[in-house]
Design an enzyme around this catalytic site. Structure first.
Site, mmCIF file in Angstrom:
data_model
loop_
_atom_site.group_PDB
_atom_site.id
_atom_site.type_symbol
_atom_site.label_atom_id
_atom_site.label_comp_id
_atom_site.label_asym_id
_atom_site.label_seq_id
_atom_site.Cartn_x
_atom_site.Cartn_y
_atom_site.Cartn_z
ATOM 1 N N LYS A 1 -0.227 -8.078 -62.567
ATOM 2 C CA LYS A 1 -0.407 -6.668 -62.714
ATOM 3 C C LYS A 1 0.798 -5.913 -63.460
ATOM 4 O O LYS A 1 1.937 -5.946 -63.036
ATOM 5 C CB LYS A 1 -0.718 -5.966 -61.360
ATOM 6 C CG LYS A 1 -0.985 -4.428 -61.358
ATOM 7 C CD LYS A 1 -0.910 -4.269 -59.963
ATOM 8 C CE LYS A 1 -1.323 -2.489 -59.931
ATOM 9 N NZ LYS A 1 -1.160 -2.074 -58.557
ATOM 10 N N ALA B 1 -26.696 -4.738 -74.322
ATOM 11 C CA ALA B 1 -25.331 -4.637 -73.789
ATOM 12 C C ALA B 1 -24.466 -3.972 -74.833
ATOM 13 O O ALA B 1 -24.597 -3.883 -76.111
ATOM 14 C CB ALA B 1 -24.761 -5.979 -73.614
ATOM 15 N N LYS C 1 -27.320 -7.176 -89.923
ATOM 16 C CA LYS C 1 -27.183 -8.494 -89.034
ATOM 17 C C LYS C 1 -28.777 -9.098 -88.792
ATOM 18 O O LYS C 1 -29.045 -9.948 -87.859
ATOM 19 C CB LYS C 1 -26.883 -7.757 -87.546
ATOM 20 C CG LYS C 1 -25.376 -7.040 -87.392
ATOM 21 C CD LYS C 1 -25.061 -6.363 -86.177
ATOM 22 C CE LYS C 1 -23.705 -5.739 -86.210
ATOM 23 N NZ LYS C 1 -22.907 -5.445 -84.990
ATOM 24 N N CYS D 1 -39.953 -17.574 -34.129
ATOM 25 C CA CYS D 1 -39.746 -18.662 -33.184
ATOM 26 C C CYS D 1 -38.097 -18.901 -32.993
ATOM 27 O O CYS D 1 -37.902 -19.579 -32.001
ATOM 28 C CB CYS D 1 -40.563 -19.894 -33.808
ATOM 29 S SG CYS D 1 -39.856 -20.467 -35.376
ATOM 30 N N HIS E 1 -68.499 -7.526 -46.863
ATOM 31 C CA HIS E 1 -67.642 -8.435 -47.671
ATOM 32 C C HIS E 1 -68.103 -8.621 -49.262
ATOM 33 O O HIS E 1 -66.986 -8.620 -50.075
ATOM 34 C CB HIS E 1 -67.649 -9.988 -47.195
ATOM 35 C CG HIS E 1 -69.092 -10.819 -47.432
ATOM 36 N ND1 HIS E 1 -70.176 -10.514 -46.293
ATOM 37 C CD2 HIS E 1 -69.258 -11.723 -48.000
ATOM 38 C CE1 HIS E 1 -71.124 -11.271 -46.402
ATOM 39 N NE2 HIS E 1 -70.695 -11.983 -47.637
ATOM 40 N N ASP F 1 -18.511 -10.640 -83.107
ATOM 41 C CA ASP F 1 -19.888 -9.842 -83.084
ATOM 42 C C ASP F 1 -21.127 -10.941 -82.646
ATOM 43 O O ASP F 1 -21.527 -11.704 -83.483
ATOM 44 C CB ASP F 1 -20.278 -9.648 -84.560
ATOM 45 C CG ASP F 1 -21.329 -8.439 -84.710
ATOM 46 O OD1 ASP F 1 -22.532 -8.676 -83.857
ATOM 47 O OD2 ASP F 1 -21.239 -7.484 -85.413
#
Length: 413
Positions: A298, A285, A352, A163, A80, A317
C-alpha cells in the site's frame, strides 16, 4: 419483464408439496408483469393451502377435483378442457415424485393430470421432493422421459429440506422459475442455442494492493443484454466486473476486473466455441485505455509527499484483437461530446471491423447507472435511434442485429 409477460395466459398446476406456498409469490410477480394466471390444484396440495389464496392473487377460479362444472359458454366454464385450451404455457410447480411418475405414464386420474394431458402448449415442470426421492432411478427415468416428450425441467436446488436433510430437491427460486417461463415464451429461432459473449462493467486497474483506477460504468446495460439474449434462447456468457441484479442460472457469469483479465477470459471462451457457427461478442464493458503499473503493498502518503504521479501505459484493445472471421463483433461507445460522437462511433465501426456499434451519449438526461438508456445503433445499413428501459433497449439491439446479420449471411450465400 412486462415486455415478455403482458397478456400471456399462464396455467399453473400445483401438486402436493410444502413448497406450494412459494407459488403465491410466483403468481404475484407474474401478475405484476401483466400476465393472466389460472391455477389447478391437486387434492393433496389443498391440504397445505386453501384455493382462496390463489384465487385472490390470480383473480380467477382455482380448478380442483371438487369444483369442475360446465356452463353453456366456454368463457364461464371451469373444467380441465377449457383451462387447457386457454393457456399459452403450462407450469407444473411444485411437481412431486408421484405427479411426475403419473405424467410420464400418461395417467389422468385427477383434474390436474387431466388438464395437463389435454394441453397442447409448451410445458415446464419444477420438481420438489426429498433428495433420495429425486435421486431414485425411477424419478430420474421419469424426468428423462418427460424431457424426451418436450417438457422443460426447471432444476431443483440444494437446501435444507423440510425433513431436515440437506441436499438437492428444493423447489427452484421464484426468480429462476419466472426466468425460464419467459425464455420458453419468447424463444426465437435466430437466437436459439447461438453462442454470445458479453462484457460488462468498468475495468479496474490496480494502483497498489488496495487502490485502483476505474470508471462509472454500472454494468446494467450488459446485464440486461445478457438477460434479453438468454430469454431469446441464446447460450450466454457474461464476463463482467459488476453484476447489478440476479441473473438466470443458465447464464454463465465470469467475474473479472482488469483489461488483461477481460482479454484472457474473452479469448479463452472464444477458443472453446464452434467456429462454424460464428459466435457474437458484445463489448459493452468500459475498458481502460491506459493503466498504471501496480505497486506491491500500500502506498503511504507520508512516503510520497505532496503529489503522486502515476505513469500509465496503453492497454491492449480487446475488441480490435478479436478476429472478425472468428466472431461477429458489436462495439459499445460512450461519449460526452455529442457534436463528434457519431463520427467517433463510425470510425470505431470501420477501424475495429465491427458489425454494429452502439453509441451512448452521456448527459444529464442519459447518465451512468440509469435504468433507462438512449442509444444510436450504427452499422453499414445506417443509424437507428432507440430508447427505453435498459431491457427494452437490449431487446431492440437484439432485433436490429438479427436483421443485419441475416442480411449479411444472405449476401454471403
Amino acid at each position: 419483464m412486462h415486455h415478455i409477460f403482458t397478456h400471456k395466459n399462464i396455467l399453473i398446476l400445483v401438486s402436493g408439496s410444502i413448497a406450494v406456498y412459494k407459488m403465491l409469490d410466483c403468481i404475484s410477480q407474474l401478475a405484476k408483469y401483466g400476465a393472466h394466471i389460472r391455477v389447478v390444484m391437486s387434492e393433496e396440495s389443498r391440504a397445505f393451502i386453501a384455493p382462496l389464496s390463489f384465487e385472490a392473487l390470480s383473480h380467477n377460479i382455482v380448478l380442483h377435483d371438487d369444483n369442475q362444472f360446465w356452463y353453456s359458454t366456454q368463457e364461464t366454464s371451469a373444467n380441465h378442457i377449457s383451462y387447457a385450451k386457454w393457456a399459452d404455457i403450462v407450469l407444473v410447480a411444485p411437481a412431486t415424485a408421484n405427479t411426475i411418475a403419473k405424467i410420464a405414464c400418461g395417467i389422468a386420474d385427477n383434474v390436474l393430470l387431466s388438464t395437463l394431458l389435454a394441453s397442447c402448449v409448451p410445458k415446464l415442470l419444477a420438481p420438489a421432493m426429498n433428495t433420495a426421492m429425486l435421486n431414485a432411478s425411477q424419478t430420474k427415468q421419469n424426468l428423462a422421459i418427460l424431457e424426451s416428450m418436450g417438457y422443460e425441467i426447471i432444476p431443483p436446488r440444494s437446501s435444507v429440506l423440510v425433513c431436515g436433510d440437506e441436499g438437492n430437491g428444493a423447489l427452484a427460486q421464484v426468480e429462476e422459475i419466472i426466468f425460464m417461463l419467459g425464455r420458453r415464451l419468447i424463444k426465437h429461432t435466430f437466437w436459439y442455442k447461438r453462442n454470445v459473449i458479453i462484457s460488462g462493467g468498468g475495468s479496474k486497474e490496480n494502483i497498489d494492493s488496495v487502490r485502483y483506477i476505474s470508471n462509472r460504468s454500472s454494468g446494467k446495460q450488459a446485464s440486461y443484454l445478457a438477460l434479453a439474449l438468454y430469454m431469446l434462447g441464446a447460450e450466454v456468457t457474461l464476463i463482467a466486473s459488476a453484476f447489478p441484479f440476479t441473473l438466470p442460472l443458465g447464464i454463465k457469469c465470469m467475474n473479472v476486473e482488469s483489461v488483461s483479465e477481460f482479454n484472457e477470459a474473452i479469448h479463452k471462451v472464444l477458443d472453446t466455441l464452434d467456429s462454424v457457427n460464428k459466435p457474437i461478442v458484445f463489448m459493452a464493458a468500459a475498458l481502460a485505455d491506459y493503466a498504471p503499473k501496480p505497486q506491491s503493498g500500500k502506498l503511504k502518503k507520508e512516503h510520497i509527499g505532496e503529489s503522486l504521479s502515476l505513469q500509465c501505459y496503453k492497454t491492449n484493445d480487446v475488441l480490435e484483437s478479436i478476429s472478425s472471421h472468428k466472431a461477429y463483433k458489436v462495439g459499445f461507445k460512450a461519449e460526452v461530446d455529442e457534436t463528434h460522437a457519431l463520427q467517433y462511433a463510425t470510425s470505431m465501426l470501420q477501424q475495429k471491423k465491427c458489425d454494429m456499434v452502439c453509441l451512448n451519449v452521456i448527459n444529464e438526461q442519459n447518465p451512468f447507472g440509469s435504468d433507462t438508456n438512449e442509444m444510436k445503433l450504427i452499422s453499414t445499413q445506417g443509424v437507428e435511434k432507440i430508447s427505453g428501459s435498459k431491457f427494452e433497449v437490449a431487446m431492440r439491439i437484439a432485433a436490429s442485429l438479427e436483421i443485419l446479420l441475416t442480411q449479411q449471411d444472405s449476401k454471403d450465400i
